[in-house]
Design a protein around this motif. Structure first.
Motif, mmCIF file in Angstrom:
data_model
loop_
_atom_site.group_PDB
_atom_site.id
_atom_site.type_symbol
_atom_site.label_atom_id
_atom_site.label_comp_id
_atom_site.label_asym_id
_atom_site.label_seq_id
_atom_site.Cartn_x
_atom_site.Cartn_y
_atom_site.Cartn_z
ATOM 1 N N VAL A 1 4.685 -1.139 11.444
ATOM 2 C CA VAL A 1 5.640 -2.247 11.532
ATOM 3 C C VAL A 1 6.289 -2.488 10.169
ATOM 4 C CG1 VAL A 1 5.887 -4.709 11.960
ATOM 5 C CG2 VAL A 1 4.462 -3.329 13.473
ATOM 6 N N ALA A 2 5.470 -2.471 9.103
ATOM 7 C CA ALA A 2 6.017 -2.686 7.758
ATOM 8 C C ALA A 2 7.043 -1.624 7.409
ATOM 9 C CB ALA A 2 4.887 -2.701 6.729
ATOM 10 N N LEU A 3 6.747 -0.367 7.745
ATOM 11 C CA LEU A 3 7.686 0.716 7.467
ATOM 12 C C LEU A 3 8.960 0.579 8.300
ATOM 13 C CD1 LEU A 3 5.261 3.774 7.230
ATOM 14 C CD2 LEU A 3 6.552 2.734 5.368
ATOM 15 N N ALA A 4 8.812 0.151 9.541
ATOM 16 C CA ALA A 4 9.979 -0.015 10.406
ATOM 17 C C ALA A 4 10.898 -1.112 9.868
ATOM 18 C CB ALA A 4 9.538 -0.338 11.833
ATOM 19 N N ILE A 5 10.302 -2.210 9.427
ATOM 20 C CA ILE A 5 11.103 -3.305 8.868
ATOM 21 C C ILE A 5 11.789 -2.851 7.588
ATOM 22 C CG2 ILE A 5 10.959 -5.594 7.796
ATOM 23 C CD1 ILE A 5 8.745 -6.228 9.833
ATOM 24 N N ALA A 6 11.099 -2.001 6.827
ATOM 25 C CA ALA A 6 11.675 -1.468 5.590
ATOM 26 C C ALA A 6 12.750 -0.421 5.840
ATOM 27 C CB ALA A 6 10.577 -0.888 4.711
ATOM 28 N N GLY A 7 12.913 -0.030 7.124
ATOM 29 C CA GLY A 7 13.891 0.994 7.426
ATOM 30 C C GLY A 7 13.362 2.387 7.209
ATOM 31 N N ARG A 8 12.034 2.521 7.099
ATOM 32 C CA ARG A 8 11.388 3.815 6.896
ATOM 33 C C ARG A 8 10.489 4.086 8.098
ATOM 34 N NH1 ARG A 8 11.555 5.038 1.403
ATOM 35 N NH2 ARG A 8 13.299 3.886 0.506
ATOM 36 N N HIS A 9 10.459 5.270 8.563
ATOM 37 C CA HIS A 9 9.600 5.632 9.699
ATOM 38 C C HIS A 9 8.710 6.801 9.273
ATOM 39 C CE1 HIS A 9 11.881 2.984 12.329
ATOM 40 N NE2 HIS A 9 12.969 3.471 11.742
ATOM 41 N N GLY A 10 7.455 6.673 9.580
ATOM 42 C CA GLY A 10 6.523 7.730 9.189
ATOM 43 C C GLY A 10 6.071 7.515 7.766
ATOM 44 N N LYS A 11 6.118 8.542 6.928
ATOM 45 C CA LYS A 11 5.618 8.459 5.575
ATOM 46 C C LYS A 11 6.649 7.839 4.633
ATOM 47 C CE LYS A 11 2.666 12.543 6.063
ATOM 48 N NZ LYS A 11 2.347 13.892 5.520
ATOM 49 N N PRO A 12 6.165 7.204 3.543
ATOM 50 C CA PRO A 12 7.101 6.675 2.551
ATOM 51 C C PRO A 12 8.016 7.762 2.042
ATOM 52 C CG PRO A 12 4.869 5.929 2.108
ATOM 53 C CD PRO A 12 4.777 6.952 3.201
ATOM 54 N N GLY A 13 9.288 7.404 1.895
ATOM 55 C CA GLY A 13 10.252 8.359 1.375
ATOM 56 C C GLY A 13 10.882 9.223 2.441
ATOM 57 N N SER A 14 10.339 9.129 3.701
ATOM 58 C CA SER A 14 10.897 9.982 4.753
ATOM 59 C C SER A 14 12.124 9.338 5.361
ATOM 60 C CB SER A 14 9.856 10.194 5.841
ATOM 61 O OG SER A 14 9.500 8.977 6.435
ATOM 62 N N PRO B 1 11.337 2.993 -7.505
ATOM 63 C CA PRO B 1 12.729 2.841 -7.026
ATOM 64 C C PRO B 1 12.821 2.733 -5.511
ATOM 65 C CG PRO B 1 12.299 5.111 -7.659
ATOM 66 C CD PRO B 1 11.093 4.319 -8.077
ATOM 67 N N ASP B 2 11.761 3.134 -4.786
ATOM 68 C CA ASP B 2 11.785 3.065 -3.328
ATOM 69 C C ASP B 2 11.351 1.707 -2.792
ATOM 70 O OD1 ASP B 2 12.648 5.703 -2.947
ATOM 71 O OD2 ASP B 2 10.618 6.467 -3.182
ATOM 72 N N ARG B 3 10.883 0.845 -3.674
ATOM 73 C CA ARG B 3 10.458 -0.497 -3.275
ATOM 74 C C ARG B 3 11.634 -1.451 -3.486
ATOM 75 N NH1 ARG B 3 5.710 -3.606 -2.945
ATOM 76 N NH2 ARG B 3 5.995 -5.758 -3.648
ATOM 77 N N THR B 4 12.022 -2.184 -2.454
ATOM 78 C CA THR B 4 13.207 -3.027 -2.570
ATOM 79 C C THR B 4 12.859 -4.512 -2.473
ATOM 80 O OG1 THR B 4 13.698 -3.093 -0.194
ATOM 81 C CG2 THR B 4 14.524 -1.206 -1.428
ATOM 82 N N ARG C 1 0.824 -1.197 0.000
ATOM 83 C CA ARG C 1 0.000 0.000 0.000
ATOM 84 C C ARG C 1 0.864 1.254 0.000
ATOM 85 N NH1 ARG C 1 -2.649 -1.933 4.225
ATOM 86 N NH2 ARG C 1 -3.946 -3.497 3.220
ATOM 87 N N GLU C 2 1.944 1.219 0.772
ATOM 88 C CA GLU C 2 2.820 2.385 0.912
ATOM 89 C C GLU C 2 3.819 2.487 -0.255
ATOM 90 O OE1 GLU C 2 2.262 4.555 3.255
ATOM 91 O OE2 GLU C 2 0.661 3.279 4.035
ATOM 92 N N PHE C 3 4.233 1.340 -0.771
ATOM 93 C CA PHE C 3 5.241 1.326 -1.829
ATOM 94 C C PHE C 3 4.742 0.466 -2.999
ATOM 95 C CE2 PHE C 3 7.501 2.028 2.142
ATOM 96 C CZ PHE C 3 8.270 3.145 1.845
ATOM 97 N N PRO C 4 3.865 1.006 -3.835
ATOM 98 C CA PRO C 4 3.364 0.230 -4.985
ATOM 99 C C PRO C 4 4.505 -0.186 -5.898
ATOM 100 C CG PRO C 4 2.813 2.557 -5.201
ATOM 101 C CD PRO C 4 3.343 2.374 -3.818
ATOM 102 N N ALA C 5 4.297 -1.304 -6.588
ATOM 103 C CA ALA C 5 5.360 -1.839 -7.442
ATOM 104 C C ALA C 5 5.682 -0.892 -8.598
ATOM 105 C CB ALA C 5 4.962 -3.206 -7.974
#
Length: 341
Positions: free
Chosen positions: A328-341, A259-262, A247-251
């Motif tokens: 939790v998904a953002l934290a695991i991705a190494g992102r906190h708060g909004k995508p790209g932040s 490019p932000d989706r790994t 939802r936060e990082f569409p393919a």
């Protein structure tokens, strides 16, 4: 390939989703040389574009038959951006095939490519003509699993490539069998189509690859054996977190890969342990309703009865709120708060 048919029969395995296609392809590739001796069957594996070919001829056939706009766009993922790139890629592949044909004494030929089930009619027609130039007879072989039985696995695969659970439950992934086999019949001829049940194939004592060969009246004896599933099941917790990440990082964004989706984050989220994922009751019921007519058509047209073990529905009530899953998904991705932040 302008010297008349080289082979007696060309078997084109269009491995439909969740029928063990990846495991079958790897087993055939690993045993290709011995299959040639045992079954008089050539399974091409000497292909220069792959350091280690694992039995899937999809990329090769996709590039050779991509006149329709959609498959041409997808060739960009192979680094093929224009006609010159595609022609060079195809030239190497066809040269490899011809060399393999010349070195083989086999009477029959087998390709395995699940991408064929997604070909546009114009590309199917071109593929059929190409196949008829190689072999006197062409047989299209499809293993079919009941859509309800396959649903949980289909959903997990779609999650890995960017789908979201709410969309998958509303519009469950499924084949339109009547349309698919209608297009295949128009291209190859209705008498060239051979279908069989995945639910019967899993009982073959020597595994799914042997069940496939049996459709061509080939018996590899004990050369082939049952293989473990190639796709690992994910947990319910992993499915929820991956859906939140999607939802936060569409393919794709505006038709280009995000490019932000790994891939590493996707693999991490998909591997989180927990309760085994199963599709919920409403998704199973919707799939049953949406596919009943096509499944009935398979039985009336091919005599194919897709009997499958009961499917227990999963739980749709997550232990965490949507906001918690997102965090939790953002934290695991190494992102906190909004995508790209």
């Amino acid at each position: 390939m302008d010297h008349g048919p080289r082979f007696r029969t060309l078997y084109l395995h269009i491995g439909l989703g969740k029928t063990g296609t990846t495991s079958i392809q790897r087993e055939l590739a690993e045993k290709a040389a011995r299959l040639e001796q045992r079954c008089d069957l050539h399974f091409p594996t000497a292909l220069s574009h792959w350091k280690q070919f694992r039995g899937n001829h999809s990329d090769m056939l996709r590039a050779m038959f991509a006149q329709a706009p959609r498959p041409r766009r997808r060739l960009a993922t192979l680094g093929l951006h224009n006609d010159e790139d595609i022609a060079a890629y195809n030239g190497v592949n066809q040269g490899d095939l011809l060399a393999g044909f010349a070195a083989s004494n086999a009477k029959d030929l087998l390709f395995s490519a699940e991408v064929v089930a997604h070909f546009e009619p114009v590309d199917l027609a071109a593929l059929a003509d190409w196949c008829r130039g190689i072999a006197t007879r062409v047989v299209v072989v499809a293993c079919i699993r009941h859509p309800v039985h396959a649903l949980s696995s289909e959903i997990q695969q779609r999650l890995r490539i960017g789908a979201r659970l709410e969309n998958l439950y509303q519009n469950p992934p499924r084949y339109r069998f009547r349309e698919l086999f209608g297009h295949l019949g128009e291209a190859f001829g209705a008498d060239a189509l051979r279908v069989y049940s995945y639910h019967d194939a899993v009982d073959h004592p020597h595994g799914l690859a042997s069940a496939l060969l049996a459709q061509g009246d080939m018996d590899a004896g004990d050369l082939l054996e049952p293989q473990p599933a190639a796709n690992v099941r994910m947990s319910s917790e992993a499915a929820l977190l991956l859906s939140a990440y999607n939802r936060e990082f569409p393919a794709f964004i505006l038709g280009r890969r995000n490019p932000d989706r790994t891939p590493r984050t996707v693999r991490t989220l998909a591997s989180i342990p927990g309760h085994r994922y199963q599709a919920p009751a409403e998704a199973l019921e919707r799939t049953q309703q949406l596919t009943a007519e096509d499944v009935g058509w398979l039985q009336s047209h091919f005599g194919l009865v897709l009997e499958y073990p009961p499917v227990e529905p999963g739980d749709v009530d997550p232990a965490f709120s949507g906001e918690a899953l997102r965090a939790v998904a953002l934290a695991i991705a190494g992102r906190h708060g909004k995508p790209g932040s």
